[in-house]
Design an enzyme around this catalytic site. Structure first.
Site, PDB file in Angstrom:
ATOM      1  N   GLU A 105      -4.236  -8.261 -46.757  1.00 29.92           N
ATOM      2  CA  GLU A 105      -4.127  -9.637 -46.426  1.00 29.92           C
ATOM      3  C   GLU A 105      -5.329 -10.392 -48.633  1.00 29.92           C
ATOM      4  O   GLU A 105      -4.399 -11.553 -48.245  1.00 29.92           O
ATOM      5  CB  GLU A 105      -5.487 -10.236 -45.598  1.00 29.92           C
ATOM      6  CG  GLU A 105      -6.068 -11.748 -45.084  1.00 29.92           C
ATOM      7  CD  GLU A 105      -6.558 -11.636 -44.293  1.00 29.92           C
ATOM      8  OE1 GLU A 105      -5.755 -12.148 -43.247  1.00 29.92           O
ATOM      9  OE2 GLU A 105      -7.629 -11.618 -43.914  1.00 29.92           O
ATOM     10  N   LYS A 126     -11.709  -7.630 -29.911  1.00 32.13           N
ATOM     11  CA  LYS A 126     -10.537  -6.697 -30.717  1.00 32.13           C
ATOM     12  C   LYS A 126     -12.360  -5.546 -30.898  1.00 32.13           C
ATOM     13  O   LYS A 126     -13.088  -6.217 -30.108  1.00 32.13           O
ATOM     14  CB  LYS A 126     -10.592  -7.082 -31.775  1.00 32.13           C
ATOM     15  CG  LYS A 126      -9.382  -7.528 -32.434  1.00 32.13           C
ATOM     16  CD  LYS A 126      -9.413  -8.526 -33.704  1.00 32.13           C
ATOM     17  CE  LYS A 126      -8.421  -8.716 -33.827  1.00 32.13           C
ATOM     18  NZ  LYS A 126      -8.416  -9.997 -33.213  1.00 32.13           N
TER      19      LYS A 126
END
Length: 326
Positions: free
Chosen positions: A278, A318
């Site tokens: 990223e 998550k």
């Protein structure tokens, strides 16, 4: 009198054609002139279809003129009709490695069947380290699914970064011959609303929902100058999320190659960018401005927010302790 009337009509017809006709081209076939009629070429720009003033509480255009997609800024029927005429094929890559296959892949694929580019030809490229765990999925007519085995790395950070290598290789070997546009997604999210042709462009970046209202100095760019992903404190436009990006296959090939080169340079220096692939993606989009930005509607983190009127995709819960080996 009849001759004069016919002559006048012919002249009027020629005058109309000269001012109003489509492209009129002359070709010589067997030494005889032949006129070929075709519609005027029309290139749609976002000024033709994009209503920037439809949303007043958020930025709808970048400083370089790229549209930022929000609900209400486009007509979905018009967008679909435009791309139907182009006969586009949309590719989708998704990685599901280790425990992510069992936890997320089925929900991701089933939701994509319901909401991603419905009514269009779609090719799924599902990259896994164990193809026996890929759930059976009955895809809609015009859609196909390819399952690709990829190596599993010992560290999740390496899995994250090296997907750039896998996407790059797959584009060169296969994808560029099969699709018009390509999207790359993280698997730990689900489609919950239309994710359609309004999102298509030569290069597509996703604004990270956590940083939509943040100032530049709050962006978690890589700040170490010895990293290839380095972005100085006075640079940067938006903070982009690597969970969603897209464009033409050639554009994504350039993006993944650039990110991969940066990762390799960092490794040679003993550096690892703060947010791995990223960080390198944000560096790439700083140097190569995306043609279209997706608002956080297209990748939302589940928190309520008054400016999110229509959620198209949302993160799944998550549990990294259970999902990651390290």
């Amino acid at each position: 009198m009849l001759f004069i009337a016919l002559t006048c009509a012919a002249l009027l017809s020629l005058m109309y054609i000269s001012f109003n006709s489509p492209n009129l081209k002359m070709q010589v076939v067997n030494q005889e002139p032949r006129f070929i009629w075709s519609k005027n070429d029309h290139f749609t720009t976002h000024e033709d279809w994009f209503n920037a003033s439809a949303v007043t509480d958020q930025q709808t255009k970048t400083s370089w003129g790229a549209p930022i997609m929000w609900e209400g800024t486009f007509n979905p029927v018009e967008r679909d009709e435009f791309y139907i005429q182009k006969k586009v094929v949309i590719g989708l890559t998704v990685f599901a490695i280790g425990r992510y296959v069992d936890r997320y892949l089925k929900d991701f694929l089933e939701s994509a069947e319901q909401h991603f580019m419905t009514g269009f030809q779609v090719t799924y490229y599902v990259m896994v380290d164990n193809d026996s765990k890929v759930p059976a999925l009955k895809v809609s007519p015009g859609r196909t699914m390819n399952v690709i085995n990829v190596p599993k790395h010992s560290r999740w950070q390496d899995i994250s970064m090296m997907r750039m290598q896998q996407i790059n290789d797959l584009i060169q070997d296969k994808i560029r011959f099969e699709v018009t546009y390509l999207f790359c997604f993280d698997v730990d999210q689900v489609f919950v609303g239309r994710f359609g042709t309004e999102a298509l462009a030569d290069s597509i970046a996703q604004i990270h929902s956590a940083f939509l209202t943040a100032s530049r100095n709050q962006f978690t760019y890589e700040r170490r100058p010895n990293s290839a992903a380095y972005i100085a404190s006075d640079e940067g436009d938006f903070y982009y999320h690597a969970a969603v990006f897209g464009g033409t296959p050639d554009t994504i090939l350039n993006l993944t190659r650039s990110c991969l080169d940066g990762i390799i340079r960092d490794k040679s220096r003993g550096v690892e960018a703060i947010w791995h692939d990223e960080s390198h993606l944000n560096r790439y989009f700083l140097d190569h401005k995306p043609a279209k930005l997706l608002s956080p509607e297209y990748c939302w983190d589940r928190r309520p927010a008054k400016y999110i009127r229509y959620v198209r995709m949302k993160w799944m819960p998550k549990d990294y302790k259970k999902l990651r080996d390290n």
